[in-house]
Design an enzyme around this catalytic site. Structure first.
Site, PDB file in Angstrom:
ATOM      1  CG  HIS A 161      -1.891  -1.135   1.218  1.00 27.10           C
ATOM      2  ND1 HIS A 161      -1.592  -2.337   1.817  1.00 27.10           N
ATOM      3  CD2 HIS A 161      -3.111  -1.284   0.661  1.00 27.10           C
ATOM      4  CE1 HIS A 161      -2.601  -3.182   1.651  1.00 27.10           C
ATOM      5  NE2 HIS A 161      -3.529  -2.571   0.955  1.00 27.10           N
TER       6      HIS A 161
ATOM      7  N   GLY B  50      -4.852  10.892  10.351  1.00 24.68           N
ATOM      8  CA  GLY B  50      -5.789  10.053   9.612  1.00 24.68           C
ATOM      9  C   GLY B  50      -6.000  10.567   8.194  1.00 24.68           C
TER      10      GLY B  50
ATOM     11  NE  ARG C 272      -5.309   8.345  16.474  1.00 26.54           N
ATOM     12  CZ  ARG C 272      -6.138   9.130  15.772  1.00 26.54           C
ATOM     13  NH1 ARG C 272      -5.788   9.566  14.579  1.00 26.54           N
ATOM     14  NH2 ARG C 272      -7.298   9.505  16.283  1.00 26.54           N
TER      15      ARG C 272
ATOM     16  N   GLY D 236      -4.210  13.238  15.852  1.00 31.85           N
ATOM     17  CA  GLY D 236      -5.609  13.129  15.447  1.00 31.85           C
ATOM     18  C   GLY D 236      -6.543  13.859  16.384  1.00 31.85           C
ATOM     19  CB  THR D 237      -9.839  15.106  16.140  1.00 31.45           C
ATOM     20  OG1 THR D 237     -10.445  14.234  15.194  1.00 31.45           O
ATOM     21  CG2 THR D 237      -9.162  16.260  15.437  1.00 31.45           C
TER      22      THR D 237
ATOM     23  CD  GLU E 131      -8.135   6.452  13.714  1.00 30.07           C
ATOM     24  OE1 GLU E 131      -8.124   7.187  14.730  1.00 30.07           O
ATOM     25  OE2 GLU E 131      -9.000   6.560  12.831  1.00 30.07           O
TER      26      GLU E 131
ATOM     27  CB  SER F 103     -12.463  17.643  17.146  1.00 32.10           C
ATOM     28  OG  SER F 103     -13.005  16.347  17.267  1.00 32.10           O
ATOM     29  CG  ASP F 104     -16.380  15.691  18.749  1.00 38.65           C
ATOM     30  OD1 ASP F 104     -15.428  15.543  17.969  1.00 38.65           O
ATOM     31  OD2 ASP F 104     -16.956  14.750  19.303  1.00 38.65           O
TER      32      ASP F 104
HETATM   33  N1  HPA Z   1     -15.925   9.396  17.997  1.00 39.46           N
HETATM   34  C1  HPA Z   1     -14.924   8.751  17.413  1.00 39.46           C
HETATM   35  N2  HPA Z   1     -13.871   9.355  16.914  1.00 39.46           N
HETATM   36  C2  HPA Z   1     -13.802  10.692  17.013  1.00 39.46           C
HETATM   37  C3  HPA Z   1     -14.806  11.421  17.608  1.00 39.46           C
HETATM   38  C4  HPA Z   1     -15.923  10.729  18.133  1.00 39.46           C
HETATM   39  O1  HPA Z   1     -16.847  11.321  18.676  1.00 39.46           O
HETATM   40  N3  HPA Z   1     -14.459  12.735  17.546  1.00 39.46           N
HETATM   41  C5  HPA Z   1     -13.270  12.787  16.924  1.00 39.46           C
HETATM   42  N4  HPA Z   1     -12.868  11.553  16.598  1.00 39.46           N
END
Ligand code: HPA
Length: 234
Positions: free
Chosen positions: A4, A20, A87, A89-90, A181, A203-204
């Protein structure tokens, strides 16, 4: 090249950042690395190698979820000799005292992925970050003045989860956040004797419903990349 990754031997540095999103890999290469060269565009999953503070570093998109990151981590380690995988990421926070924009360093990764259940014949293996990378990233984040949390993250195979009891149960067990991940990355790093860490930004917020704006996500992403790159070359 591997199945890959369309790179030649020697194209990929021993230290690598793993977002990601492949466009994030391109963004990191263009904005943080010097003399970055693209070594992979198979499947649009870009990979670049350049230098950061004079040291060679690569950055490779992994895609989302356990199967996708497992393919890239496996090939990077076994075909290209990568030794430090970080990694970037969020994640979605599930503790009230973890705020959006915070940095989370995943010390361990709980998972509902069936992969380890299968590989470890039903034993609950505990995927764990590399301590020296974790310490470097923690010290760097504190020195940058960032709000940083260290603990257990939940690697979920399911983004749109129907089970409404799961997140409260994990939160009661001090799990900090949900992502998709880290358990795979930590397990493969352990299997092949290399170092791994997940540096995440919130992120949230799954409990409060708070979200970040795209500008806030960009700023926190930049902060996280600084933390990850400093740990990668230290
Ligand atoms: N769930 C899974 N992965 C994520 C989320 C989530 O709410 N927010 C950012 N990555």
């Amino acid at each position: 090249m591997s199945v890959h990754i369309g790179a030649n031997q020697g194209d990929i540095a021993e230290a690598i950042l793993l977002p990601g999103d492949p466009l994030r890999a391109q963004y990191i290469a263009e904005n943080f690395l010097e003399d970055a060269v693209k070594y992979n565009d198979v499947r649009g999953m870009y990979g670049f190698t350049g230098t950061y503070k004079g040291k060679r570093v690569s950055v490779q998109g992994t895609g989302m979820g356990v199967p996708s990151i497992s393919i890239y981590a496996h090939e990077l380690i076994n075909e290209f000799g990568v030794k430090k995988l970080i990694r970037v990421g969020t994640c979605g926070a599930i503790q009230k005292d973890v705020k959006v924009r915070d940095v989370i360093l995943g010390m361990s990764a709980t998972t509902n992925s069936g992969v380890n259940q299968h590989e470890f014949k039903g034993i609950d293996f505990a995927p764990t970050a590399d301590f020296s990378l974790l310490k470097k990233a923690y010290d760097g984040a504190v020195a940058q003045g960032l709000s940083v949390n260290v603990g257990n993250v939940f690697t979920s195979d399911i983004f749109y989860n129907e089970d409404k009891d799961l997140i409260p149960m994990l939160a009661r067990h001090q799990v900090l956040a949900v992502e998709m991940e880290s358990s795979a990355l930590y397990t493969l790093a352990a299997r092949f004797g290399v170092q791994a860490l997940s540096v995440l930004t919130v992120s949230d917020h799954i409990i409060t419903g708070e979200e970040t704006s795209s500008q806030e996500r960009q700023e926190t992403f930049n902060e996280m990349v600084h933390v990850a790159l400093a740990a990668a070359v230290a």
